[in-house]
Design a protein around this motif. Structure first.
Motif, mmCIF file in Angstrom:
data_model
loop_
_atom_site.group_PDB
_atom_site.id
_atom_site.type_symbol
_atom_site.label_atom_id
_atom_site.label_comp_id
_atom_site.label_asym_id
_atom_site.label_seq_id
_atom_site.Cartn_x
_atom_site.Cartn_y
_atom_site.Cartn_z
ATOM 1 N N VAL A 152 5.140 1.783 19.072
ATOM 2 C CA VAL A 152 5.402 2.387 17.758
ATOM 3 C C VAL A 152 5.385 1.283 16.709
ATOM 4 O O VAL A 152 6.176 0.338 16.790
ATOM 5 C CB VAL A 152 6.759 3.114 17.739
ATOM 6 N N PRO A 153 4.502 1.363 15.722
ATOM 7 C CA PRO A 153 4.436 0.308 14.706
ATOM 8 C C PRO A 153 5.579 0.393 13.707
ATOM 9 O O PRO A 153 6.291 1.403 13.635
ATOM 10 C CB PRO A 153 3.089 0.567 14.023
ATOM 11 N N CYS A 154 5.727 -0.655 12.931
ATOM 12 C CA CYS A 154 6.665 -0.632 11.816
ATOM 13 C C CYS A 154 5.984 -0.008 10.598
ATOM 14 O O CYS A 154 4.763 -0.076 10.443
ATOM 15 C CB CYS A 154 7.121 -2.044 11.460
ATOM 16 N N THR A 155 6.762 0.616 9.761
ATOM 17 C CA THR A 155 6.264 1.117 8.481
ATOM 18 C C THR A 155 5.624 -0.045 7.720
ATOM 19 O O THR A 155 6.141 -1.161 7.721
ATOM 20 C CB THR A 155 7.422 1.715 7.670
ATOM 21 N N ARG A 156 4.512 0.221 7.082
ATOM 22 C CA ARG A 156 3.751 -0.866 6.467
ATOM 23 C C ARG A 156 4.543 -1.581 5.377
ATOM 24 O O ARG A 156 5.444 -1.008 4.749
ATOM 25 C CB ARG A 156 2.434 -0.348 5.904
ATOM 26 N N GLU A 157 4.176 -2.830 5.159
ATOM 27 C CA GLU A 157 4.790 -3.617 4.104
ATOM 28 C C GLU A 157 4.197 -3.237 2.745
ATOM 29 O O GLU A 157 3.001 -2.927 2.655
ATOM 30 C CB GLU A 157 4.560 -5.111 4.346
ATOM 31 N N PRO A 158 4.992 -3.274 1.706
ATOM 32 C CA PRO A 158 4.441 -3.023 0.377
ATOM 33 C C PRO A 158 3.629 -4.217 -0.107
ATOM 34 O O PRO A 158 3.867 -5.354 0.300
ATOM 35 C CB PRO A 158 5.690 -2.830 -0.490
ATOM 36 N N THR A 159 2.658 -3.952 -0.965
ATOM 37 C CA THR A 159 1.959 -5.049 -1.630
ATOM 38 C C THR A 159 2.872 -5.630 -2.712
ATOM 39 O O THR A 159 3.885 -5.015 -3.098
ATOM 40 C CB THR A 159 0.663 -4.556 -2.280
#
Length: 242
Positions: free
Chosen positions: A212-219
């Protein structure tokens, strides 16, 4: 450092990614910031409303009139994507905001059914849950207000034509129903949250991939917009404390 609230804003914004020219109807602080972030960045055609009679731009300035009859036309034709709250939510996406306990003699009275059936049967409906727990994510809701995949299928083509639940976002992670039987699937966990924590806080088994991946990082630009333009007062931290 990105806060849990900011990951939640980002996940809500992503629910409208690629939505095109549809009306976003977010309910709650974090979904509202998320919808405006989407409009500012990757979904420039998104329509925003002040919740009354106006269309507004990404900064909240009026840009058009949205009379009630036109709003209803958008609702009933699948041209709106609403993000609602949920007092209870089950594995098929049935939502309850009406009462806790037996409907004939409830232990607690809540908002009432309101527009949940119309929302869920007539346009895409996502959900935002600021406090993920077994009290919210339950095996079976006490009363169906928002219609889930199982009940929509049982009602037939008239109910499934526009029915879709693209996303569920909580303070712990992101979920969808992209499974063969449309049961809830864990899509990502917010950084600092484990899969086990999410499952322990959920009252039914979640479908989940091996990794399960982590929620993406914001730019950098997304983070600047959240902190300096969309929510400089930090209201997001009231819904999801740092």
């Amino acid at each position: 450092m990105t806060s849990r609230a900011e990951y939640s804003v980002l996940a809500c914004a992503d629910a409208w990614r690629g939505a095109g020219e549809v009306l976003a109807s977010p309910m709650g602080i974090i979904p509202s910031i998320g919808a405006r972030l989407a409009r500012h960045t990757f979904s420039p055609d998104l329509l925003l409303t002040d919740g009354q009679a106006l269309l507004v731009d990404r900064d909240g300035r009026p840009e058009g009139w949205l009379p009630y009859r036109q709003h209803l036309a958008l609702v009933t034709g699948g041209k709106r994507h609403v993000m609602m709250g949920a007092s209870q939510l089950d594995r098929f996406g049935n939502q309850n905001i009406s009462c806790i306990g037996d409907w004939a003699r409830p232990a607690r009275q809540l908002l009432g059914v309101r527009g949940a059936p119309v929302n869920t049967l007539n346009n895409p409906t996502s959900y935002w849950v600021p406090r993920h727990s077994r009290r919210v994510f339950v095996e079976k809701v006490d009363m169906v207000c928002g219609v889930g995949y199982d009940n929509a299928a049982a009602a037939g083509p008239s109910a499934t034509r526009y029915h879709r639940i693209p996303r569920v976002v909580s303070n712990l992670g992101v979920f969808d129903f992209a499974t063969p039987d449309h049961t809830m699937r864990l899509v990502s966990v917010h950084p600092g949250v484990t899969v086990e924590e999410v499952q322990d806080a959920t009252g039914f088994p979640l479908v989940r991939p091996d990794e399960v991946p982590c929620t993406r990082e914001p730019t950098k630009e997304e983070l600047r917009l959240i902190r300096e333009v969309l929510d400089p007062r930090g209201l997001r931290d009231r819904e999801v404390p740092a």
